[in-house]
Design a protein around this motif. Structure first.
Motif, PDB file in Angstrom:
ATOM      1  N   ASN A  68       0.853  -1.183   0.000  1.00  0.00           N
ATOM      2  CA  ASN A  68       0.000   0.000   0.000  1.00  0.00           C
ATOM      3  C   ASN A  68       0.894   1.240   0.000  1.00  0.00           C
ATOM      4  OD1 ASN A  68      -1.743   2.161   0.633  1.00  0.00           O
ATOM      5  ND2 ASN A  68      -3.113   0.818   1.795  1.00  0.00           N
ATOM      6  N   ARG A  69       1.016   1.885  -1.140  1.00  0.00           N
ATOM      7  CA  ARG A  69       1.939   3.013  -1.262  1.00  0.00           C
ATOM      8  C   ARG A  69       1.500   4.198  -0.401  1.00  0.00           C
ATOM      9  NH1 ARG A  69       3.311   3.160  -7.790  1.00  0.00           N
ATOM     10  NH2 ARG A  69       4.195   1.051  -7.911  1.00  0.00           N
ATOM     11  N   ILE A  70       0.214   4.382  -0.255  1.00  0.00           N
ATOM     12  CA  ILE A  70      -0.271   5.497   0.561  1.00  0.00           C
ATOM     13  C   ILE A  70       0.130   5.296   2.015  1.00  0.00           C
ATOM     14  CG2 ILE A  70      -2.327   6.689   1.382  1.00  0.00           C
ATOM     15  CD1 ILE A  70      -3.656   6.097  -1.257  1.00  0.00           C
ATOM     16  N   ALA A 124       3.860   5.881   2.365  1.00  0.00           N
ATOM     17  CA  ALA A 124       4.142   7.323   2.357  1.00  0.00           C
ATOM     18  C   ALA A 124       3.766   7.959   3.686  1.00  0.00           C
ATOM     19  CB  ALA A 124       3.385   7.991   1.213  1.00  0.00           C
ATOM     20  N   ALA A 125       2.642   7.542   4.268  1.00  0.00           N
ATOM     21  CA  ALA A 125       2.236   8.072   5.572  1.00  0.00           C
ATOM     22  C   ALA A 125       3.234   7.687   6.661  1.00  0.00           C
ATOM     23  CB  ALA A 125       0.841   7.560   5.929  1.00  0.00           C
ATOM     24  N   LEU A 129      -3.842   6.999   8.488  1.00  0.00           N
ATOM     25  CA  LEU A 129      -3.633   6.161   7.302  1.00  0.00           C
ATOM     26  C   LEU A 129      -2.859   4.894   7.647  1.00  0.00           C
ATOM     27  CD1 LEU A 129      -2.796   8.854   4.582  1.00  0.00           C
ATOM     28  CD2 LEU A 129      -4.864   7.456   4.748  1.00  0.00           C
ATOM     29  N   GLN A 167      -4.354   0.923   7.533  1.00  0.00           N
ATOM     30  CA  GLN A 167      -3.686  -0.193   6.857  1.00  0.00           C
ATOM     31  C   GLN A 167      -3.438  -1.346   7.825  1.00  0.00           C
ATOM     32  OE1 GLN A 167      -3.233  -0.925   3.866  1.00  0.00           O
ATOM     33  NE2 GLN A 167      -1.819  -2.667   4.026  1.00  0.00           N
TER      34      GLN A 167
END
Length: 292
Positions: free
Chosen positions: A17-19, A22-23, A277, A281
């Motif tokens: 999960n790239r988001i 990044a978070a 975020l 996840q």
């Protein structure tokens, strides 16, 4: 790291999960900047003797009397806003983690103990928890902050007392499920003390849902601290918490000095959103029903 361990498999799923990745990078960057704030900031916003009122409300990019550039401007007291935000992030992260940890320990213990003991003990503990959950956390935090006064310890106590019930309710549900399993009955039939069965066997198996709640409550603690400081019930005015910085610049918004409130507000929003975020996840990975 051993590729067969659950932790490695959890990381493999997480990094897809790239988001969320990044978070996580944002959270780590904020934590590093907050820790290194005394070394990388040009000014100590706690030191009132070094504040110059002539530097008050300078716009971003101007050079102050100290000879350095105020990249984000200054507030009404002449604090370098970038320095104040980094120090404020230190306070927010510290209070959020500390309040979440205290609420985690107290709430998880109460919930697991209620499920393990059963009977009247369970009824008394959970009715008290349900009573607290019927009130908004912000209302309880407001009342407790007004009663306890200002300060780091008082703030952590107020936030933990307002949020432990969420951990207690989650731990009670998870522990009740574990309590009915055969391995717990087998452990109770041995000479092991009941408290060891509770802390060695039941509580560890309740950690996955509690970890998800912890990420949410840490973000909520940060938001509650900022709200209380904005209302003047949080930390002392001499400490540049993010909520206090936003409050200091609120009256100047209509006069065009937007930076005093806007930049601390952006820092607060970025931190809370990043934590949520990552928590979302982790929740999706630990809950089989939510796995994609």
């Amino acid at each position: 790291m051993n590729r067969d361990t659950p932790l490695f498999r959890l990381w493999v799923e997480f990094r897809d999960n790239r988001i969320a990745v990044a978070a996580l990078v944002v959270i780590i960057a904020i934590a590093v900047l907050a820790i290194l704030a005394p070394l990388i900031t040009p000014q100590d916003p706690y030191n009132l003797a070094k504040l110059v009122l002539a530097d008050a409300r300078r716009p971003p990019g101007t050079v102050g009397s100290g000879g350095y550039v105020h990249w984000l401007g200054t507030d009404a007291q002449g604090r370098d806003l970038l320095s104040a935000i980094l120090y404020g992030l230190r306070i927010s992260v510290l209070i959020g983690i500390a309040a979440g940890a205290v609420a985690f320990i107290v709430g998880a213990t109460m919930g697991a103990l209620a499920a393990f003991a059963g009977g009247r003990t369970e009824m008394l503990i959970m009715r008290f928890v349900d009573l607290q959950l019927s009130f908004p956390a912000i209302l309880l935090a407001l009342v407790l902050s007004a009663m306890l006064g200002q300060g780091h310890l008082q703030m952590i106590t107020a936030l933990a007392a307002a949020q432990y019930a969420y951990f207690a309710r989650t731990a009670h549900g998870a522990a009740a499920t574990e309590r009915a399993k055969d391995y717990v009955e087998a452990a109770l039939s041995t000479p092991l003390p009941a408290r060891l069965v509770l802390f060695r066997h039941i509580l560890p198996n309740c950690l996955p849902p509690l970890i998800v709640v912890a990420t949410v409550q840490v973000a909520n603690s940060i938001a509650l601290e900022a709200t209380l400081s904005f209302l003047g019930l949080g930390l002392p005015v001499t400490e540049p918490s993010l909520g206090m910085l936003i409050a200091n610049g609120f009256q100047y918004l209509l006069s065009g000095r937007y930076w005093i409130s806007i930049y601390p507000g952006i820092a607060l929003i970025v931190l809370i959103v990043a934590i949520n975020l990552v928590g979302d996840q982790i929740r999706d990975q630990l809950n089989p029903r939510l796995k994609r």
